[in-house]
Design a protein around this motif. Structure first.
Motif, mmCIF file in Angstrom:
data_model
loop_
_atom_site.group_PDB
_atom_site.id
_atom_site.type_symbol
_atom_site.label_atom_id
_atom_site.label_comp_id
_atom_site.label_asym_id
_atom_site.label_seq_id
_atom_site.Cartn_x
_atom_site.Cartn_y
_atom_site.Cartn_z
ATOM 1 N N VAL A 60 8.215 13.474 -5.464
ATOM 2 C CA VAL A 60 9.250 12.805 -6.266
ATOM 3 C C VAL A 60 8.792 12.733 -7.716
ATOM 4 O O VAL A 60 7.637 12.424 -8.000
ATOM 5 C CB VAL A 60 9.574 11.387 -5.734
ATOM 6 C CG1 VAL A 60 10.365 11.453 -4.449
ATOM 7 C CG2 VAL A 60 8.320 10.543 -5.544
ATOM 8 N N ASP A 61 9.697 13.031 -8.621
ATOM 9 C CA ASP A 61 9.450 12.950 -10.058
ATOM 10 C C ASP A 61 10.212 11.734 -10.569
ATOM 11 O O ASP A 61 11.422 11.795 -10.802
ATOM 12 C CB ASP A 61 9.932 14.237 -10.738
ATOM 13 C CG ASP A 61 9.795 14.184 -12.253
ATOM 14 O OD1 ASP A 61 9.170 13.233 -12.764
ATOM 15 O OD2 ASP A 61 10.338 15.084 -12.924
ATOM 16 N N ILE A 62 9.516 10.601 -10.687
ATOM 17 C CA ILE A 62 10.182 9.350 -11.051
ATOM 18 C C ILE A 62 9.427 8.642 -12.171
ATOM 19 O O ILE A 62 8.225 8.813 -12.343
ATOM 20 C CB ILE A 62 10.299 8.383 -9.850
ATOM 21 C CG1 ILE A 62 8.921 8.116 -9.225
ATOM 22 C CG2 ILE A 62 11.281 8.910 -8.829
ATOM 23 C CD1 ILE A 62 8.928 7.032 -8.148
ATOM 24 N N ARG A 63 10.183 7.861 -12.911
ATOM 25 C CA ARG A 63 9.614 6.920 -13.865
ATOM 26 C C ARG A 63 9.881 5.517 -13.297
ATOM 27 O O ARG A 63 10.980 5.244 -12.830
ATOM 28 C CB ARG A 63 10.321 7.070 -15.217
ATOM 29 C CG ARG A 63 9.592 6.459 -16.399
ATOM 30 C CD ARG A 63 9.991 5.062 -16.752
ATOM 31 N NE ARG A 63 9.173 4.582 -17.851
ATOM 32 C CZ ARG A 63 9.461 4.799 -19.137
ATOM 33 N NH1 ARG A 63 10.542 5.477 -19.475
ATOM 34 N NH2 ARG A 63 8.661 4.321 -20.074
ATOM 35 N N LEU B 276 3.219 5.657 -6.115
ATOM 36 C CA LEU B 276 2.921 5.639 -7.550
ATOM 37 C C LEU B 276 1.730 6.518 -7.890
ATOM 38 O O LEU B 276 1.701 7.161 -8.950
ATOM 39 C CB LEU B 276 2.661 4.197 -8.011
ATOM 40 C CG LEU B 276 3.840 3.221 -7.851
ATOM 41 C CD1 LEU B 276 3.451 1.847 -8.336
ATOM 42 C CD2 LEU B 276 5.070 3.712 -8.578
ATOM 43 N N ASP B 277 0.737 6.546 -7.005
ATOM 44 C CA ASP B 277 -0.463 7.342 -7.268
ATOM 45 C C ASP B 277 -0.210 8.834 -7.097
ATOM 46 O O ASP B 277 -0.636 9.650 -7.925
ATOM 47 C CB ASP B 277 -1.598 6.921 -6.323
ATOM 48 C CG ASP B 277 -2.302 5.663 -6.797
ATOM 49 O OD1 ASP B 277 -2.178 5.320 -7.983
ATOM 50 O OD2 ASP B 277 -2.969 5.022 -5.964
ATOM 51 N N ARG B 278 0.477 9.175 -6.022
ATOM 52 C CA ARG B 278 0.618 10.594 -5.666
ATOM 53 C C ARG B 278 1.967 11.195 -6.048
ATOM 54 O O ARG B 278 2.139 12.415 -5.978
ATOM 55 C CB ARG B 278 0.403 10.767 -4.163
ATOM 56 C CG ARG B 278 -0.964 10.282 -3.699
ATOM 57 C CD ARG B 278 -1.091 10.356 -2.196
ATOM 58 N NE ARG B 278 -2.322 9.727 -1.728
ATOM 59 C CZ ARG B 278 -2.631 9.540 -0.451
ATOM 60 N NH1 ARG B 278 -1.786 9.937 0.488
ATOM 61 N NH2 ARG B 278 -3.761 8.955 -0.112
ATOM 62 N N ARG B 279 2.923 10.315 -6.404
ATOM 63 C CA ARG B 279 4.295 10.760 -6.663
ATOM 64 C C ARG B 279 4.827 11.542 -5.460
ATOM 65 O O ARG B 279 5.432 12.586 -5.578
ATOM 66 C CB ARG B 279 4.382 11.595 -7.945
ATOM 67 C CG ARG B 279 4.196 10.778 -9.234
ATOM 68 C CD ARG B 279 5.262 9.688 -9.325
ATOM 69 N NE ARG B 279 5.362 9.059 -10.636
ATOM 70 C CZ ARG B 279 4.841 7.885 -10.982
ATOM 71 N NH1 ARG B 279 4.115 7.219 -10.091
ATOM 72 N NH2 ARG B 279 5.025 7.366 -12.167
ATOM 73 N N PRO C 223 0.816 -1.221 0.000
ATOM 74 C CA PRO C 223 0.000 0.000 0.000
ATOM 75 C C PRO C 223 0.848 1.269 0.000
ATOM 76 O O PRO C 223 0.484 2.267 -0.639
ATOM 77 C CB PRO C 223 -0.816 -0.113 1.297
ATOM 78 C CG PRO C 223 -0.813 -1.560 1.638
ATOM 79 C CD PRO C 223 0.494 -2.087 1.144
ATOM 80 N N GLN C 224 2.002 1.240 0.695
ATOM 81 C CA GLN C 224 2.875 2.413 0.723
ATOM 82 C C GLN C 224 3.450 2.690 -0.665
ATOM 83 O O GLN C 224 3.536 3.842 -1.094
ATOM 84 C CB GLN C 224 4.004 2.200 1.729
ATOM 85 C CG GLN C 224 3.528 2.049 3.171
ATOM 86 C CD GLN C 224 4.675 1.733 4.104
ATOM 87 O OE1 GLN C 224 5.632 2.476 4.191
ATOM 88 N NE2 GLN C 224 4.576 0.606 4.801
#
Length: 202
Positions: free
Chosen positions: A128-131, A112-115, A106-107
């Motif tokens: 965070v700005d991640i791919r 992934l949902d909220r970045r 869940p964490q």
């Protein structure tokens, strides 16, 4: 031919920020493909952070992924930036994501949902700005049915899902790969037709 089809798909996907799930047997080349996706993406100049979800001890993976603040638990003597935060402006490769403990999923889904990532012991989220690229040798859909992998997380990481075929399904690649590995050892090394036949039999 199977790999050329895969390369064609991934070359298009690399130019986007879409989350990719690479499925396939151990040793089929998933990590090399994840690295290539990063190198051919607009994020190539940013960090490429590899997280082996199966190798980090169960008791440490939360701290390794999300980081922690000083005093949040015994031994947390200083603030620590997690691996997710370290991938800011780059690519986060979650290798063997099928090994990730159910209570941590869940964490990761929230990230992934909220970045955003929240260090252990801290209430303040960090953008965070991640791919994200993930890989697994497990059948995640079967794990979803068995209740050992969250369905919502599966659909979040399998935006682009592809299967990396094992070498036995693309034997035309064997000579190319064996020659490339041999040349890493010794540029002048030649592989005999008999040796290549033996390799095919394996």
């Amino acid at each position: 031919a199977p790999m050329r089809q895969l390369f064609a798909l991934l070359s298009k996907v690399a130019a986007t920020d879409a989350t990719v799930l690479l499925e396939g047997e151990t040793g089929s080349g998933k990590e090399a493909l994840a690295d290539a996706i990063h190198q051919h993406s607009p994020r190539a100049g940013g960090p490429y952070v590899v997280v082996d979800c199966g190798a980090i001890p169960r008791t440490l993976i939360g701290s390794e992924l999300f980081g922690h603040v000083k005093g949040s638990f015994t031994g947390a003597s200083a603030d620590k930036r997690g691996l997710i935060e370290s991938a800011h402006k780059g690519t986060l490769f979650l290798d063997e994501i099928g090994e990730l403990a159910l209570d941590l999923q869940p964490q990761l889904l929230r990230v992934l949902d909220r970045r955003q990532v929240r260090r252990i012991g801290d209430n303040n989220p960090i953008d965070v700005d991640i791919r994200v690229v993930a890989a697994t040798h497990r059948d995640l859909r079967a794990m979803v049915k068995a209740g050992t992998f969250r369905e919502d997380l599966y659909y979040r990481i399998a935006v682009v899902r592809t299967v990396v075929p094992p070498l036995r399904e693309r034997l035309d690649d064997l000579e190319l790969l064996a020659t490339a590995f041999a040349h890493r050892i010794n540029r002048d090394m030649a592989l005999s037709p008999d040796l290549l036949r033996q390799l095919r039999l394996h």
